[in-house]
Design a protein around this motif. Structure first.
Motif, mmCIF file in Angstrom:
data_model
loop_
_atom_site.group_PDB
_atom_site.id
_atom_site.type_symbol
_atom_site.label_atom_id
_atom_site.label_comp_id
_atom_site.label_asym_id
_atom_site.label_seq_id
_atom_site.Cartn_x
_atom_site.Cartn_y
_atom_site.Cartn_z
ATOM 1 N N GLU A 73 43.405 38.401 41.018
ATOM 2 C CA GLU A 73 42.605 39.580 40.680
ATOM 3 C C GLU A 73 41.130 39.195 40.605
ATOM 4 O O GLU A 73 40.256 39.938 41.054
ATOM 5 C CB GLU A 73 43.080 40.151 39.344
ATOM 6 N N GLN A 74 40.835 38.013 40.009
ATOM 7 C CA GLN A 74 39.484 37.477 39.954
ATOM 8 C C GLN A 74 39.524 36.015 40.399
ATOM 9 O O GLN A 74 40.414 35.275 39.991
ATOM 10 C CB GLN A 74 38.906 37.534 38.535
ATOM 11 N N SER A 222 41.891 33.989 38.011
ATOM 12 C CA SER A 222 42.439 34.649 36.832
ATOM 13 C C SER A 222 43.951 34.742 36.936
ATOM 14 O O SER A 222 44.502 34.996 38.010
ATOM 15 C CB SER A 222 41.845 36.050 36.688
#
Length: 399
Positions: A73-74, A222
């Motif tokens: 996601e990150q 992440s």
């Protein structure tokens, strides 16, 4: 005289042969004439043995299958923000290891920055002392001005009361304070901490290495959630629910592409991306899979190739059949012992099942066995001992 008996015997033999042949012919004709005749009967029609199952309509969600690659996601690149020598590396800063937000990943030698901070603090103390002295001078100047009772304009008054000197002393203090803050920030930047909970993708830092500002030390991802961009045929996008307001998108079930485990990672649809995949011109649907604490599931890995099953839009009052029971938009129905080859309307078709919304009725029995050369209204029969008389919502469809 001697030849006469010879000719007589010859004619006797010929006559006997003719008589035997004549008797044989007459006997043969007599047998044929008196032979029994067989009566011809039309062949009996034999009903084909088939297997059937009863069907019943229900509400079913369209299920779509797609594939994609897991991504974070990150994902960020960890970079140094000041120059220095790598003094130590945190135990969590290992490729594949997990870390918590705030964990120390890299420590740079901070000797120069501690000295810089001490120097800045000394400069601030000196500036504050000068300001205090100037404020004392202000009191003396004000007293002298009042004793003299001079009548001057504002500019001359400001000079007599040493206002420019006071403003300069205040500015020096502010500059010194900024120097202290800058030195503190640089000192703090010698410690590189994790910006979020996550996993180390790669590490490039080594103890003793000299780094400069913007030097790459590693890559972090992440672990709060994963994203997967799934390729879906454009024609199937209509079956997927996308987020609207407070309503989330369709739920999804994610597994490794080669896995046969029953459990799966749950997620949901985030968005429909604005571009299509060049290979096959398929739409790209972005899904999110929150991190799970379920230890029974194999963890997802970055760059892992996964299969994604979408729970799409619900179709009401439809029949769910196995693809093997649908033949070119037709189904075979047992109509009181006769084969009814019936056209139906297919609402949705996949490799696993077919949803039919028109052409069938609840309780009808469809033929599930294969017929080599089916003919409409041909006679069929079932083995009543094995026939199913109970309607099933998903006839012939294995879960």
């Amino acid at each position: 005289m001697s030849n006469q008996p010879f000719f007589k015997r010859k004619w006797v033999q010929i006559g006997l042969a003719i008589g035997v042949i004549t008797l044989g012919v007459l006997a043969s004709e007599l047998l044929v004439a008196t032979a029994p005749t067989a009566s011809r009967k039309p062949p009996e029609k034999t009903a084909r043995l088939v297997t059937t199952e009863a069907v019943e309509s229900g509400n079913y969600n369209v299920s779509l299958l797609g594939y994609g690659v897991v991504q974070a996601e990150q994902q960020v690149t960890l970079q140094a923000r000041v120059s220095g020598t790598v003094q130590s590396i945190g135990p969590q800063f290992v490729p594949g290891a997990t870390f918590k937000k705030g964990d120390v990943l890299v420590q740079l030698d901070n000797t120069d920055y501690r000295i810089e901070l001490q120097t800045a603090q000394a400069s601030l103390a000196q500036a504050q002392s000068n300001l205090t002295s100037e404020q004392g001078n202000q009191v003396v100047a004000q007293s002298d001005f009042e004793l003299l009772g001079l009548n001057v304009d504002e500019r001359e008054r400001a000079l007599i009361l040493r206002k420019p000197q006071l403003e300069a002393a205040k500015a020096t203090v502010q500059s010194a304070q900024a120097g202290v803050e800058r030195a503190k920030v640089n000192l703090d930047r010698t410690v590189l901490r994790a910006p979020f909970d996550g996993v180390v993708v790669s590490r490039e830092a080594s103890v003793g290495a000299q780094v400069s500002a913007s030097s790459t030390l590693g890559v972090l991802a992440s672990s709060k959630a994963y994203w997967v961009s799934v390729a879906v045929p454009q024609a199937d996008v209509k079956w997927i629910n996308f987020p609207s307001g407070q309503q989330k998108g369709s739920t999804v079930c994610v597994n490794d592409a080669s896995s046969r485990e029953k459990g799966c990672h749950k997620g949901y649809v985030l968005s429909l991306q604005t571009s299509v995949q060049d290979n096959g011109r398929q739409a790209q649907v972005l899904i999110e899979i929150p991190r799970t604490s379920d230890k029974t599931l194999q963890p997802l890995l970055l760059a892992q190739y996964v299969k994604v099953r979408f729970e799409g839009i619900e179709l009401k009052n439809v029949f769910k059949l196995a693809p093997s029971t649908v033949h070119d938009s037709k189904v075979w129905v047992n109509d009181n012992g006769e084969l009814d080859i019936r056209p139906v309307n297919i609402a949705f078709r996949s490799a696993e099942y077919v949803l039919i919304d028109k052409g069938l009725k609840d309780g009808e029995h469809i033929v599930t066995s294969n017929l080599g050369s089916p003919v409409n209204r041909m006679a069929i029969r079932t083995n009543t001992a094995n026939a199913s008389n109970t309607p099933t919502p998903a006839a012939a469809v294995k879960p």
